[in-house]
Design an enzyme around this catalytic site. Structure first.
Site, PDB file in Angstrom:
ATOM      1  N   SER A   1     -13.442 -23.102 -58.389  1.00 49.28           N
ATOM      2  CA  SER A   1     -13.717 -21.921 -59.191  1.00 49.28           C
ATOM      3  C   SER A   1     -15.204 -21.551 -59.203  1.00 49.28           C
ATOM      4  O   SER A   1     -15.765 -21.219 -58.158  1.00 49.28           O
ATOM      5  CB  SER A   1     -13.189 -22.144 -60.611  1.00 49.28           C
ATOM      6  OG  SER A   1     -13.173 -20.947 -61.345  1.00 49.28           O
TER       7      SER A   1
ATOM      8  N   ASP B   1     -23.156 -18.625 -47.649  1.00 47.82           N
ATOM      9  CA  ASP B   1     -23.165 -17.309 -47.015  1.00 47.82           C
ATOM     10  C   ASP B   1     -24.572 -16.749 -46.866  1.00 47.82           C
ATOM     11  O   ASP B   1     -24.845 -15.981 -45.933  1.00 47.82           O
ATOM     12  CB  ASP B   1     -22.310 -16.332 -47.821  1.00 47.82           C
ATOM     13  CG  ASP B   1     -20.818 -16.531 -47.580  1.00 47.82           C
ATOM     14  OD1 ASP B   1     -20.468 -17.471 -46.841  1.00 47.82           O
ATOM     15  OD2 ASP B   1     -20.016 -15.757 -48.126  1.00 47.82           O
TER      16      ASP B   1
ATOM     17  N   LYS C   1      -9.969 -22.072 -55.321  1.00 44.14           N
ATOM     18  CA  LYS C   1      -9.536 -21.207 -56.420  1.00 44.14           C
ATOM     19  C   LYS C   1     -10.425 -19.965 -56.427  1.00 44.14           C
ATOM     20  O   LYS C   1     -11.566 -20.000 -56.873  1.00 44.14           O
ATOM     21  CB  LYS C   1      -9.629 -21.919 -57.762  1.00 44.14           C
ATOM     22  CG  LYS C   1      -9.173 -21.047 -58.940  1.00 44.14           C
ATOM     23  CD  LYS C   1      -9.308 -21.769 -60.266  1.00 44.14           C
ATOM     24  CE  LYS C   1      -8.826 -20.878 -61.408  1.00 44.14           C
ATOM     25  NZ  LYS C   1      -9.680 -19.699 -61.624  1.00 44.14           N
TER      26      LYS C   1
END
Length: 762
Positions: free
Chosen positions: A355, A366, A381
């Site tokens: 999460s 990224d 999740k």
């Protein structure tokens, strides 16, 4: 995070009216008295359970706990408590005395024999006298004010084994500083015995107005007599940053932070930790930081965004969220990062990183701001929940959106679809009732697919008598996963969590280790050790002798039945025996052969598990030493000492100390090779090989599970007509239970014990 609510008021009104019309007559018209609150909770829970595992109704207690978890603080004394399975005799004695007081108070004034007298049995108390209480008990109820059934239910019944309350954690700065330790057996709270009270009841006893005091009496293993301490109730802040320090020599300039959750206070704690590392850096400055997110279940979205902002460039998009009624929102960093871009960053992750922790990991990956070192993929999740307050201090937590990392990928690893029953497909009669409403005998149905068939559930076709009305789920397959690019051009994929840039293969948890920890053997032996030994600041030099004694202690408890080595496989073995017996019920000799084969299988499995004492001695010794340290050391010191045994931390240190290797991981070419190699490995690996329960250790070291499970007698094998009658290992469900991280060295352990956090679940 706020979410948009549906605006169809007409639908809301009609739905509520429809519900009242259908169910309104039940509370007053049902044949027996109905607990309307319980009925409502059951109905709402079942309804929401058909959507996904995260959408749920929070009743009064659950909503309170949720608010405390989100806030990261609660009012109490700083204890984590649980049921004491082995209470000292003193706890039993005080409970017995309390029962006698209650029963005496409930006797009729004329001393006539009441209806309860015939059901009571003689009770022989311990020969050891009960010492004087440290505080007076409340006066026993008078006959004119009898105890309520709920009060009587709190005390043990005659003939039942009493339980107690044991301390599982004492927070530094609170109960630990006052003298409480893990393993302390609570005897009384404000003079009232706690034997056979639930953790929730004791939690409420420990609560009270801030700055008020509560007296706790307890027994400590290895210490004579009853101990007493006065605890001051305060606003307890549950730290999410469990530890921050320098790794190795401070001159190496490598800092370490362990973050366990994302509550409202997490950002401030992280900022303090980073500032401390910077202020205490060597002359050469801070060279690298290791951020441990293993086992971090997530938390608040805003907290994740704030913490990611500590590491990424100003203006960078950290995460975006979008749902059916949730307009796309992009969350960006609005401040300069606290960590200088020249400082290398490594994040530690595992399968239990989820999460909000994945939001931070995904943003760092990224944006190429750091390297992910992990065991493989994170949990996956990628759903966002909103918590909406409801009347009567309840709340509704429901999924409103999916989140996307800066590259545009959603890392949700499971697709959920609505379960439940369509009224058009549901019969208006139950299977045991005819069309006239007359009850009929149950009928065996040997035709057609089972209503509990997994394939039927996946296809969403259910019958009205199917009690499993939960959501439907399917894992996202490798072929469905899409490729994205990081800011620097590295390839990453969606649909399966955050994949590690550098993968570390950790020693797998052995069946013996799982069995011992799930049954509390390590914890219980630490108590035994404490009774006859003194902790003198370190335990490692004695661990070999302690381990030898521990093995003998375990084997004795196995003989007495207190430890069961086949607990991981007991239900599956029972199912296998039932399956085999169903092949021919008429042949008693065949049935006996099956029972004999299953018993032999139990014994073979127990022998194999015992062999883990040698095969996994290193890991078991670490667990044992840690269990003993928990009773003496504060968590920060214990966690710090365990870092020296952590292979993932060692990998992170080596990576940070080698700048060329660190930069190579962040280059697109190296990342592309890693992605292709991983994809090839995934394609080559068969599901059967991945799902085999005991494939965690080399075949040469462990007998194959198939050989153990299906190595029954030739007679049983032949009776079914050959190997085809036996289910595959995947179909038989012979797998190890789900694991979660909490062992030294970053390994994993089965969690089965429920705790109550110092007066509040968390």
């Amino acid at each position: 995070m706020l979410a948009m609510r549906p605006t169809s008021c007409i639908y809301e009104v009609s739905w509520a009216a429809h519900t009242r019309e259908r169910l309104g007559c039940v509370p007053c018209g049902y044949v027996e008295k109905v607990d309307t609150e319980k009925l409502f909770n059951t109905a709402v829970t079942a309804m929401l359970r058909s959507l996904d595992p995260y959408t749920e109704f929070e009743n009064l207690q659950a909503a309170s706990d949720l608010r405390e978890n989100v806030a990261g603080r609660y009012g109490g004394v700083g204890l984590v408590i649980a049921v004491d399975r082995n209470p000292p005799q003193r706890v039993i004695d005080t409970a017995t005395k309390e029962i006698d007081l209650i029963l005496e108070a409930e006797k009729p004034k004329d001393d006539s024999i009441g209806p309860m007298a015939s059901t009571l049995r003689p009770f022989t108390a311990s020969a050891e006298p009960i010492p004087q209480r440290i505080a007076p008990s409340p006066s026993p109820p008078s006959p004119s004010q009898p105890t309520s059934p709920s009060q009587r239910a709190s005390f043990p019944q005659r003939g039942k084994d009493p339980t107690g309350i044991i301390v599982m954690g004492a927070f530094e700065g609170y109960a630990f500083d006052a003298g409480m330790r893990v393993g302390d057996h609570l005897v009384e709270v404000e003079g009232r015995p706690v034997a056979n009270l639930s953790p929730e009841e004791v939690k409420n006893m420990l609560r009270g107005p801030p700055d008020s005091q509560v007296n706790v009496a307890f027994i400590r293993d290895g210490v004579d007599g009853l101990q007493s301490v006065t605890l001051t109730r305060r606003l307890v802040r549950v730290p999410n940053v469990k530890l921050f320090q320098y790794l190795g020599s401070r001159d190496d300039g490598i800092g370490y932070i362990q973050l366990s959750g994302f509550s409202a206070s997490s950002f401030a704690e992280m900022r303090v930790a980073l500032r401390w590392l910077q202020q205490n850096a060597p002359r050469a400055g801070l060279d690298g930081v290791v951020l441990n997110l293993r086992g971090n279940p997530g938390g608040l979205l805003n907290s994740a965004v704030d913490i990611a902002s500590l590491f990424v460039p100003k203006g960078s998009e950290i995460v975006s969220a979008q749902g059916r009624s949730f307009v796309r929102v992009a969350y960006k960093s609005t401040t300069e990062p606290v960590l200088d871009p020249s400082v290398k960053l490594v994040l530690l992750t595992n399968e239990a990183t989820a999460s909000a922790a994945e939001i931070v990991s995904g943003a760092i990956q990224d944006l190429d701001c750091g390297v992910i070192v992990g065991t493989g993929r994170t949990f996956g999740k990628g759903l966002v929940q909103n918590v909406e307050a409801l009347p009567f201090d309840t709340a509704l937590k429901y999924t409103v959106a999916k989140y996307y990392t800066p590259s545009g990928r959603c890392i949700q690893s499971v697709k959920y679809s609505e379960g439940g029953v369509n009224m058009a497909d549901a019969s208006t009669t139950t299977p045991n009732e005819d069309t006239q409403g007359t009850p009929t005998a149950p009928q065996e149905n040997n035709n057609g697919p089972s209503t509990t068939d997994p394939q039927s559930r996946r296809n969403g076709r259910r019958k009205a008598d199917d009690s499993d009305l939960r959501y439907l789920s399917d894992e996202i397959s490798e072929s469905e996963r899409k490729v994205f690019k990081t800011r620097g051009g590295r390839y990453v994929r969606d649909g399966g969590g955050i994949e590690a840039d550098v993968k570390v293969n950790l020693p797998k948890t052995s069946p013996l280790e799982i069995t011992l920890i799930s049954q509390g053997a390590m914890f219980d032996y630490a108590a035994e050790w404490s009774k006859f030994n003194e902790y003198r600041g370190e335990i490692d030099s004695q661990i070999d002798d302690i381990y030898d004694a521990f093995q003998g202690w375990v084997l004795e408890r196995v003989k007495s039945g207190k430890i069961k080595l086949d607990t991981l496989y007991a239900s599956q073995l029972n199912d296998l025996g039932t399956l085999l017996k169903e092949l021919d019920r008429s042949d008693q000799s065949y049935t006996k052969a099956v029972e004999k084969g299953i018993q032999q299988l139990r014994e073979d499995l127990a022998k194999e598990i015992k062999n883990d004492f040698v095969r996994n001695a290193k890991e078991l010794k670490l667990d044992l030493a840690d269990a003993i340290k928990q009773r003496y050391l504060p968590d920060t010191l214990r966690l710090s000492q365990n870092l020296q045994y952590d292979p993932m931390v060692a990998t992170a240190i080596k990576l940070l100390q080698n700048n060329d290797q660190y930069q190579a991981v962040l280059t697109p070419r190296a990342a592309q090779r890693s992605l292709k190699a991983d994809a090839s490995a995934q394609t080559a690996a068969t599901p059967a090989a991945q799902d085999t329960a005991l494939s965690q250790t080399p075949t040469a070291e462990r007998r194959p599970l198939r050989q153990l499970i299906f190595g029954l007698s030739e007679r049983v094998w032949a009776r079914g007509g050959g190997a085809d009658v036996f289910p595959s290992e995947a179909e038989s469900g012979m797998r190890l239970p789900a694991l979660s991280p909490s062992l030294p060295g970053g390994r994993q352990v089965l969690e089965q014990t429920s705790f109550v956090l110092a007066d509040a679940d968390r």
